[in-house]
Design a protein around this motif. Structure first.
Motif, PDB file in Angstrom:
ATOM      1  N   TYR A  13       6.899  12.684   8.664  1.00  0.00           N
ATOM      2  CA  TYR A  13       6.509  13.024  10.034  1.00  0.00           C
ATOM      3  C   TYR A  13       7.740  13.496  10.797  1.00  0.00           C
ATOM      4  O   TYR A  13       8.751  12.811  10.890  1.00  0.00           O
ATOM      5  N   LEU A  14       7.647  14.745  11.290  1.00  0.00           N
ATOM      6  CA  LEU A  14       8.697  15.381  12.084  1.00  0.00           C
ATOM      7  C   LEU A  14       8.145  15.566  13.481  1.00  0.00           C
ATOM      8  O   LEU A  14       7.290  16.427  13.707  1.00  0.00           O
ATOM      9  N   LEU A  15       8.617  14.769  14.417  1.00  0.00           N
ATOM     10  CA  LEU A  15       7.978  14.705  15.722  1.00  0.00           C
ATOM     11  C   LEU A  15       8.943  15.112  16.833  1.00  0.00           C
ATOM     12  O   LEU A  15      10.125  14.756  16.802  1.00  0.00           O
ATOM     13  N   ASN A  16       8.410  15.844  17.810  1.00  0.00           N
ATOM     14  CA  ASN A  16       9.178  16.178  19.001  1.00  0.00           C
ATOM     15  C   ASN A  16       8.258  16.140  20.202  1.00  0.00           C
ATOM     16  O   ASN A  16       7.073  15.813  20.086  1.00  0.00           O
ATOM     17  N   GLY A  17       8.805  16.497  21.385  1.00  0.00           N
ATOM     18  CA  GLY A  17       7.997  16.416  22.591  1.00  0.00           C
ATOM     19  C   GLY A  17       7.489  15.003  22.814  1.00  0.00           C
ATOM     20  O   GLY A  17       8.236  14.027  22.696  1.00  0.00           O
ATOM     21  N   LYS A  18       6.189  14.875  23.093  1.00  0.00           N
ATOM     22  CA  LYS A  18       5.568  13.561  23.289  1.00  0.00           C
ATOM     23  C   LYS A  18       4.571  13.240  22.176  1.00  0.00           C
ATOM     24  O   LYS A  18       3.693  12.376  22.348  1.00  0.00           O
ATOM     25  N   THR A  19       4.736  13.909  21.055  1.00  0.00           N
ATOM     26  CA  THR A  19       3.819  13.672  19.936  1.00  0.00           C
ATOM     27  C   THR A  19       3.899  12.219  19.462  1.00  0.00           C
ATOM     28  O   THR A  19       4.979  11.640  19.365  1.00  0.00           O
ATOM     29  N   HIS A  20       2.736  11.656  19.149  1.00  0.00           N
ATOM     30  CA  HIS A  20       2.628  10.277  18.672  1.00  0.00           C
ATOM     31  C   HIS A  20       1.869  10.298  17.345  1.00  0.00           C
ATOM     32  O   HIS A  20       0.721  10.738  17.290  1.00  0.00           O
ATOM     33  N   VAL A  21       2.514   9.829  16.262  1.00  0.00           N
ATOM     34  CA  VAL A  21       1.875   9.779  14.946  1.00  0.00           C
ATOM     35  C   VAL A  21       1.969   8.358  14.404  1.00  0.00           C
ATOM     36  O   VAL A  21       3.050   7.759  14.362  1.00  0.00           O
ATOM     37  N   ASP A  22       0.844   7.835  13.972  1.00  0.00           N
ATOM     38  CA  ASP A  22       0.726   6.463  13.456  1.00  0.00           C
ATOM     39  C   ASP A  22       0.180   6.535  12.027  1.00  0.00           C
ATOM     40  O   ASP A  22      -0.941   6.995  11.806  1.00  0.00           O
ATOM     41  N   ASN A  23       0.980   6.101  11.053  1.00  0.00           N
ATOM     42  CA  ASN A  23       0.547   6.043   9.656  1.00  0.00           C
ATOM     43  C   ASN A  23       0.296   4.593   9.260  1.00  0.00           C
ATOM     44  O   ASN A  23       1.218   3.771   9.261  1.00  0.00           O
ATOM     45  N   HIS A  24      -0.954   4.298   8.948  1.00  0.00           N
ATOM     46  CA  HIS A  24      -1.348   2.984   8.448  1.00  0.00           C
ATOM     47  C   HIS A  24      -1.786   3.136   6.991  1.00  0.00           C
ATOM     48  O   HIS A  24      -2.700   3.918   6.700  1.00  0.00           O
ATOM     49  N   THR A  25      -1.148   2.414   6.092  1.00  0.00           N
ATOM     50  CA  THR A  25      -1.499   2.495   4.675  1.00  0.00           C
ATOM     51  C   THR A  25      -1.885   1.125   4.157  1.00  0.00           C
ATOM     52  O   THR A  25      -1.429   0.094   4.662  1.00  0.00           O
ATOM     53  N   ASN A  26      -2.725   1.139   3.131  1.00  0.00           N
ATOM     54  CA  ASN A  26      -3.216  -0.106   2.547  1.00  0.00           C
ATOM     55  C   ASN A  26      -3.377   0.095   1.046  1.00  0.00           C
ATOM     56  O   ASN A  26      -4.116   0.993   0.618  1.00  0.00           O
ATOM     57  N   VAL A  27      -2.691  -0.716   0.253  1.00  0.00           N
ATOM     58  CA  VAL A  27      -2.846  -0.689  -1.201  1.00  0.00           C
ATOM     59  C   VAL A  27      -3.335  -2.058  -1.646  1.00  0.00           C
ATOM     60  O   VAL A  27      -2.676  -3.072  -1.385  1.00  0.00           O
ATOM     61  N   ASP A  28      -4.469  -2.086  -2.317  1.00  0.00           N
ATOM     62  CA  ASP A  28      -5.076  -3.350  -2.739  1.00  0.00           C
ATOM     63  C   ASP A  28      -5.060  -3.431  -4.266  1.00  0.00           C
ATOM     64  O   ASP A  28      -5.861  -2.797  -4.948  1.00  0.00           O
ATOM     65  N   HIS A  29      -4.112  -4.213  -4.796  1.00  0.00           N
ATOM     66  CA  HIS A  29      -4.024  -4.436  -6.241  1.00  0.00           C
ATOM     67  C   HIS A  29      -4.951  -5.586  -6.617  1.00  0.00           C
ATOM     68  O   HIS A  29      -4.713  -6.736  -6.230  1.00  0.00           O
ATOM     69  N   THR A  30      -5.994  -5.273  -7.375  1.00  0.00           N
ATOM     70  CA  THR A  30      -6.983  -6.302  -7.738  1.00  0.00           C
ATOM     71  C   THR A  30      -6.942  -6.687  -9.209  1.00  0.00           C
ATOM     72  O   THR A  30      -7.554  -7.680  -9.587  1.00  0.00           O
ATOM     73  N   VAL A  31      -6.238  -5.906 -10.044  1.00  0.00           N
ATOM     74  CA  VAL A  31      -6.212  -6.168 -11.485  1.00  0.00           C
ATOM     75  C   VAL A  31      -4.774  -6.112 -11.995  1.00  0.00           C
ATOM     76  O   VAL A  31      -3.878  -5.582 -11.332  1.00  0.00           O
ATOM     77  N   ALA A  32      -4.570  -6.624 -13.197  1.00  0.00           N
ATOM     78  CA  ALA A  32      -3.234  -6.684 -13.791  1.00  0.00           C
ATOM     79  C   ALA A  32      -2.792  -5.322 -14.322  1.00  0.00           C
ATOM     80  O   ALA A  32      -3.609  -4.427 -14.548  1.00  0.00           O
ATOM     81  N   HIS A  33      -1.474  -5.201 -14.507  1.00  0.00           N
ATOM     82  CA  HIS A  33      -0.861  -4.025 -15.152  1.00  0.00           C
ATOM     83  C   HIS A  33      -1.187  -2.725 -14.399  1.00  0.00           C
ATOM     84  O   HIS A  33      -1.787  -1.798 -14.932  1.00  0.00           O
ATOM     85  N   ALA A  34      -0.774  -2.666 -13.138  1.00  0.00           N
ATOM     86  CA  ALA A  34      -0.957  -1.449 -12.334  1.00  0.00           C
ATOM     87  C   ALA A  34       0.275  -1.254 -11.457  1.00  0.00           C
ATOM     88  O   ALA A  34       1.089  -2.162 -11.276  1.00  0.00           O
ATOM     89  N   GLU A  35       0.388  -0.060 -10.894  1.00  0.00           N
ATOM     90  CA  GLU A  35       1.601   0.305 -10.161  1.00  0.00           C
ATOM     91  C   GLU A  35       1.254   1.075  -8.898  1.00  0.00           C
ATOM     92  O   GLU A  35       0.289   1.848  -8.868  1.00  0.00           O
ATOM     93  N   SER A  36       2.049   0.869  -7.860  1.00  0.00           N
ATOM     94  CA  SER A  36       1.927   1.688  -6.652  1.00  0.00           C
ATOM     95  C   SER A  36       3.324   1.992  -6.110  1.00  0.00           C
ATOM     96  O   SER A  36       4.238   1.168  -6.191  1.00  0.00           O
ATOM     97  N   ASN A  37       3.453   3.208  -5.582  1.00  0.00           N
ATOM     98  CA  ASN A  37       4.714   3.658  -5.001  1.00  0.00           C
ATOM     99  C   ASN A  37       4.433   4.261  -3.637  1.00  0.00           C
ATOM    100  O   ASN A  37       3.483   5.032  -3.476  1.00  0.00           O
ATOM    101  N   GLU A  38       5.270   3.935  -2.676  1.00  0.00           N
ATOM    102  CA  GLU A  38       5.033   4.416  -1.316  1.00  0.00           C
ATOM    103  C   GLU A  38       6.361   4.736  -0.638  1.00  0.00           C
ATOM    104  O   GLU A  38       7.269   3.897  -0.591  1.00  0.00           O
TER     105      GLU A  38
END
Length: 422
Positions: free
Chosen positions: A274-299
């Motif tokens: 996010y490249l913001l100027n002026g009065k711009t407002h940016v909100d990033n909400h992320t959710n990763v739900d690991h429910t099982v074994a042997h998995a990967e997430s990158n953020e």
């Protein structure tokens, strides 16, 4: 926002929503009535007063509706060198006459697919804006990639937005990909109005076993536009989902991105800039739900904020009790170019398993003065040296875009904004 306005929104928007999906819409309506718009006490919207912003700008509560788009407009807004297919939309309404016919991929207006399981992935009870969209979306598109299909060319979702002040646009997208399928989507929106309108979008992505799905999104909205975007996907065994979100403009933007890790040996990747100027407002909400074994997430999310802009990052990683051998990484880095710029960052881990590798972190600071001096000492002007350092910071996210034409297009936009082009 008052209860009266809340009810008026449901009445007015639902009246124009059309037929089909009656049970789905009713579930959305019920969920929205139970939640209402988020208040300043809502933890999930603590740093983003979007209800106040909507209340100030929504006047007639009416949907914007479809409008005419020309072939010349489509051609002018497909970035140079792009060799993939194009699906065209006007305020969320699919325009098949201006769109590609994609060999081996089923594409249809949602109105022709009333048995689609809308709301089964992006559940309306999880977010009020998701519920509002489900209760009263117009138009929308259904995309189905069959089992074992290898869609070599990317698919560009080209959205044209045009509305009067106070009008509402609610796009809806359903994407499904069969087992062993591979596909890339690029979501690009073109603003044709300077009005203060509200875009409330929901995208559901249903993956199969060993599917490989990439979803890239460029937000370069009008300076007065308000946008909420909900994207959620199910990732099954051996599946891989990668997203890149580039946010450059808009008065207030909220991105909700959720990955449900449901199969072993699967992987979810989330990258944002996010490249913001002026009065711009940016909100990033992320959710990763690991429910099982042997998995990967990158953020990895990075922000560069100037003037009196504001950024928000809230990333959550859940590792359930059965999700042993999980490998999860989360990082948010920010550079502030002004004393008036503000960023609120909150990376979170909730772990109930004991055999995992998980890490998170965040940094907020200013440009490295020593590096800036080093470049200036070698004959590079200060503004260009500053731009080069900022681009080096931002480029790590852009590198995750695999389509060369889109990556080059985003790179040019970013370099122009940062002043790093020679």
């Amino acid at each position: 926002m008052s209860t009266l306005i809340k009810q008026d929104i449901l009445v007015e928007l639902s009246a124009n929503a059309g037929t089909g999906f009656e049970q789905v819409r009713e579930a959305g309506k019920t969920a929205f009535q139970a939640q209402g718009f988020p208040t300043n006490k809502s933890e999930e919207y603590k740093f983003t007063a979007i209800t106040k912003k909507i209340e100030q700008n929504i006047q007639n509560l009416a949907p914007a509706g479809a409008f005419d788009v020309t072939a010349e407009q489509v051609k002018a807004n497909v970035f140079e060198g792009y060799a993939g297919d194009v699906l065209v939309f006007a305020n969320g309404h699919f325009l098949p006459s201006l769109s590609s016919t994609i060999e081996g991929v089923e594409v249809a207006a949602l109105s022709d697919k009333a048995d689609t399981a809308l709301g089964s992935i992006a559940k309306p009870e999880k977010d009020p804006f998701c519920a509002l969209n489900q209760s009263s979306f117009e138009g929308g598109i259904f995309i189905s990639v069959p089992k074992k299909a290898q869609v070599q060319k990317p698919i560009l979702l080209l959205n044209f937005f045009k509305a009067d002040t106070g009008q509402v646009i609610q796009p809806r997208v359903w994407i499904e990909a069969g087992d062993f399928a591979e596909v890339t989507f690029i979501n690009h929106s073109v603003n044709l109005s300077d009005a203060s309108y509200f875009v409330n979008k929901v995208v559901e992505v249903k993956g199969g076993v060993n599917t490989q799905i990439r979803y890239y999104k460029l937000q370069n909205d009008g300076k007065n536009a308000i946008e909420v975007s909900n994207l959620e996907t199910d990732i099954l065994k051996d599946g891989r989902f990668s997203s890149v979100t580039i946010s450059l403009s808009g008065e207030m933007v909220r991105n909700n991105l959720s990955l449900n890790i449901l199969g072993s040996n699967s992987e979810g990747n989330m990258y944002g800039l996010y490249l913001l100027n002026g009065k711009t407002h940016v909100d990033n909400h992320t959710n990763v739900d690991h429910t099982v074994a042997h998995a990967e997430s990158n953020e990895l999310y990075k922000g560069i904020l100037a003037d009196s802009s504001r950024g928000v990052f809230n990333g959550k990683i859940f590792v359930r009790q059965d999700a042993q051998k999980t490998n999860a990484f989360q990082q948010n880095n920010n550079i502030l170019l002004s004393e008036d710029a503000v960023v609120n960052t909150k990376p979170q881990l909730e772990i109930w398993a004991d055999d995992v590798k998980c890490s998170h972190g965040c940094t907020t600071g200013q440009l490295d003065e020593e590096a800036l001096f080093y470049l200036q000492a070698r004959g590079i002007a200060k503004d260009q040296a500053k731009g080069l350092l900022l681009y080096a910071f931002a480029g790590e996210v852009l590198d995750h875009i695999t389509d060369e034409s889109f990556r080059e297009y985003c790179t040019e936009l970013v370099q122009t904004r940062l002043g790093s082009k020679f």
